[in-house]
Design a protein around this motif. Structure first.
Motif, PDB file in Angstrom:
ATOM      1  N   ARG A 105       0.751  -1.359  -0.198  1.00  0.00           N
ATOM      2  CA  ARG A 105       0.069   0.075   0.086  1.00  0.00           C
ATOM      3  C   ARG A 105       0.736   1.191   0.044  1.00  0.00           C
ATOM      4  O   ARG A 105       1.814   1.210   0.665  1.00  0.00           O
ATOM      5  CB  ARG A 105      -0.936   0.027   1.193  1.00  0.00           C
ATOM      6  CG  ARG A 105      -2.056  -0.931   1.160  1.00  0.00           C
ATOM      7  CD  ARG A 105      -2.840  -1.211   2.415  1.00  0.00           C
ATOM      8  NE  ARG A 105      -2.220  -1.669   3.450  1.00  0.00           N
ATOM      9  CZ  ARG A 105      -2.773  -1.623   4.841  1.00  0.00           C
ATOM     10  NH1 ARG A 105      -3.695  -1.079   4.938  1.00  0.00           N
ATOM     11  NH2 ARG A 105      -1.676  -2.072   5.872  1.00  0.00           N
ATOM     12  N   ILE A 106       0.487   2.329  -0.802  1.00  0.00           N
ATOM     13  CA  ILE A 106       1.178   3.509  -0.868  1.00  0.00           C
ATOM     14  C   ILE A 106       0.762   4.550   0.174  1.00  0.00           C
ATOM     15  O   ILE A 106      -0.671   4.706   0.205  1.00  0.00           O
ATOM     16  CB  ILE A 106       0.972   4.178  -2.134  1.00  0.00           C
ATOM     17  CG1 ILE A 106       1.493   3.313  -3.365  1.00  0.00           C
ATOM     18  CG2 ILE A 106       1.754   5.223  -2.452  1.00  0.00           C
ATOM     19  CD1 ILE A 106       1.340   3.557  -4.687  1.00  0.00           C
ATOM     20  N   THR A 267      -4.943   9.363  -2.652  1.00  0.00           N
ATOM     21  CA  THR A 267      -4.116   8.360  -3.710  1.00  0.00           C
ATOM     22  C   THR A 267      -4.970   7.144  -3.768  1.00  0.00           C
ATOM     23  O   THR A 267      -5.034   6.294  -2.820  1.00  0.00           O
ATOM     24  CB  THR A 267      -2.601   8.123  -3.316  1.00  0.00           C
ATOM     25  OG1 THR A 267      -1.952   9.396  -3.047  1.00  0.00           O
ATOM     26  CG2 THR A 267      -1.918   7.370  -4.219  1.00  0.00           C
ATOM     27  N   GLU A 268      -5.022   6.808  -5.052  1.00  0.00           N
ATOM     28  CA  GLU A 268      -6.123   5.607  -5.268  1.00  0.00           C
ATOM     29  C   GLU A 268      -4.937   4.499  -5.561  1.00  0.00           C
ATOM     30  O   GLU A 268      -4.260   4.725  -6.594  1.00  0.00           O
ATOM     31  CB  GLU A 268      -6.880   5.767  -6.444  1.00  0.00           C
ATOM     32  CG  GLU A 268      -8.058   6.857  -6.138  1.00  0.00           C
ATOM     33  CD  GLU A 268      -9.079   6.752  -7.025  1.00  0.00           C
ATOM     34  OE1 GLU A 268      -8.906   6.162  -8.244  1.00  0.00           O
ATOM     35  OE2 GLU A 268      -9.981   7.540  -6.991  1.00  0.00           O
ATOM     36  N   ASN A 269      -5.079   3.373  -4.984  1.00  0.00           N
ATOM     37  CA  ASN A 269      -4.335   2.427  -5.234  1.00  0.00           C
ATOM     38  C   ASN A 269      -5.147   1.002  -5.592  1.00  0.00           C
ATOM     39  O   ASN A 269      -5.646   0.498  -4.520  1.00  0.00           O
ATOM     40  CB  ASN A 269      -3.258   2.092  -4.007  1.00  0.00           C
ATOM     41  CG  ASN A 269      -2.149   0.984  -4.415  1.00  0.00           C
ATOM     42  OD1 ASN A 269      -1.715   0.563  -5.436  1.00  0.00           O
ATOM     43  ND2 ASN A 269      -2.031   0.303  -3.215  1.00  0.00           N
ATOM     44  N   THR A 271      -5.974  -2.616  -5.682  1.00  0.00           N
ATOM     45  CA  THR A 271      -5.323  -3.881  -5.099  1.00  0.00           C
ATOM     46  C   THR A 271      -6.284  -4.981  -6.107  1.00  0.00           C
ATOM     47  O   THR A 271      -7.346  -5.261  -5.752  1.00  0.00           O
ATOM     48  CB  THR A 271      -5.845  -3.992  -3.616  1.00  0.00           C
ATOM     49  OG1 THR A 271      -5.240  -3.134  -2.676  1.00  0.00           O
ATOM     50  CG2 THR A 271      -5.200  -5.645  -3.066  1.00  0.00           C
TER      51      THR A 271
END
Length: 484
Positions: A105-106, A267-269, A271
């Motif tokens: 995860r960022i 921020t969209e990450n 998964t």
């Protein structure tokens, strides 16, 4: 006249466990982690992590008559909750997620917003107290793209009614010019034309820049419509000169606000919920480890049941009430653990069927290999309801050797080609996109010409269908694709 009558009805109703399962299936990986955390906080009988290997032996060979009579008074058998005679299936489920796995995860980085950046630049300008307040108010009306999309007269009225500041259009125009001199270039523009002109004004003078400024000031409509021949005739310039000016314009930023990093935006990450890999020419499917958490029944709550079973004498009412509370919490924990296990099985079964159905695509990555596929095709294969397949595919991603994709993008309708075979609409869109990329940009293909070209390739579709697919691909009409 009122009548009373008895009537028998056979109705299908979902049990609470089924409802819970359907809700869990629909959750993507990140939302599932949050849902599990909520359940852990709400139900103390549920524990996370691997259960200890060494356990007390709860079962005994014989019970005293007193214990048997005591158990008989209760609504449930305590040994059902304490016995190890049959190890629950959820405890035998292999898990591929451990505490030492890397966290991909960022983290969110803190920073100043776009408006704050502009206001900090205003602080370095020599402005009166009133001018500064008005300028800051103007900055507050600039949108995320960097444009001031409100009429100045509306701003005059707002300042008078909300701030008690009385101003006029001339003062606003003067302060807007101060804002338009800030970075990034083009900020505070009221139109695309003004935005590009502001950026050109800050560039180092050259023949190409001067021509670009002329195009923005006097020939903007012709520029937008790409009427190159009119611009060449009226300006009496060569194609090379026009090409140089257009190249300068193409490097400008139509959305200057987007060039400023805004740390306040999340921020969209993505998964992925599934991982598909190719090993020795065969497809391998794995469920993201975070979809398979290790959950078990709390040893403390098991201990409460053991203590009650081993206690002597008839239980008091408060003890029975406490026991019923423990039973309800353990039941809820078991239901949740079982629902998580069923979710894993349903997700793997559905995705493996999709993978086999689209095997050629996942082996090659060629979108033209995608078969027509609808929800019913997969539902019939796995013998489940269409709604279940829809829940599995909804908001879930699969990581492949060719990128990470939303599962629902693999579903498409079918059309007949010239040979009478069913082909995916995704395949047709890919061929349409390739045809547009290969076209002569000086004479781009119209929708009618594209329809004719596709028909020659064996895909007889109408011009209006070509237009619809082109719009879905985000490709402009032929006139706007024209280049010198």
């Amino acid at each position: 006249m009122l009548k009373q009558s008895l009537q028998q009805k056979l109705q299908q109703k979902l049990s609470p466990q089924q409802i819970q399962l359907m809700k869990l299936i629909q959750l993507p990986t990140q939302a599932l982690e949050e849902r599990i955390q909520e359940e852990l906080e709400a139900n103390p009988a549920l524990d996370e992590g691997k259960e200890e290997e060494t356990r007390d032996e709860y079962e005994t060979d014989e019970f005293s008559n007193e214990e048997e009579s005591r158990d008989k008074d209760e609504d449930f058998d305590i040994d059902q909750y304490l016995s190890d005679d049959e190890i629950p299936e959820y405890r035998l489920h292999a898990n591929n997620y451990s505490a030492d796995d890397e966290d991909d995860r960022i983290p969110l980085a803190g920073g100043t917003s776009f408006v704050q950046t502009l206001r900090s630049q205003l602080g370095m300008r020599s402005l009166s107290h009133e001018d500064r307040k008005i300028a800051e108010y103007l900055v507050g009306n600039i949108d995320d793209d960097g444009y001031l999309r409100r009429e100045l007269q509306d701003v005059v009225d707002d300042l008078a009614f909300t701030q008690g500041i009385y101003t006029d259009l001339d003062q606003l125009e003067r302060l807007l010019q101060v804002i338009q001199d800030l970075d990034p270039p083009g900020v505070g523009a009221r139109s695309l034309q003004e935005c590009l002109a502001l950026q050109l004004a800050k560039k180092t003078p050259s023949p190409a820049v001067q021509l670009a400024i002329t195009l923005m000031d006097d020939y903007f409509d012709e520029f937008v419509r790409k009427h190159y021949s009119k611009m060449l005739d009226r300006l009496d310039i060569t194609e090379d000169e026009l090409r140089d000016a257009l190249e300068v314009i193409s490097k400008l930023n139509p959305k200057p606000g987007g060039s400023v990093s805004d740390g306040s935006r999340p921020t969209e990450n993505v998964t992925p919920d599934f991982l598909i890999s190719i090993e020795d020419g065969e497809l391998q499917l794995k469920l993201n480890g975070k979809n398979a958490p290790e959950l078990n029944i709390s040893r403390e709550y098991r201990g409460m049941l053991e203590h009650y079973r081993d206690s002597k004498g008839k239980a008091t009412k408060s003890e029975k009430d406490a026991l019923m509370f423990v039973k309800q919490k353990i039941d809820a924990a078991k239901w949740f653990i079982d629902a998580i296990r069923q979710r894993q099985q349903t997700l793997l079964l559905t995705m493996s069927t999709i993978m086999e159905y689209q095997k050629e695509y996942f082996l090659t990555g060629d979108e033209r290999k995608l078969r027509p596929m609808i929800l019913k095709d997969i539902a019939d294969e796995i013998e489940m309801d269409i709604s279940t397949v829809s829940r599995v595919a909804s908001n879930k991603y699969v990581q492949t050797p060719y990128g990470t994709f939303l599962i629902k993008t693999f579903f498409s309708e079918s059309m007949k080609n010239s040979d009478g075979e069913d082909v995916s609409t995704r395949e047709i869109k890919k061929i349409l996109e390739d045809s547009i990329q290969e076209e002569n940009k000086k004479k781009p293909l119209t929708d009618e010409a594209l329809a004719k070209l596709l028909k020659e390739k064996g895909y007889p579709i109408a011009r209006r269908t070509v237009a619809k697919y082109r719009e879905q691909l985000g490709i402009p009409v032929a006139r706007l694709r024209k280049e010198l």
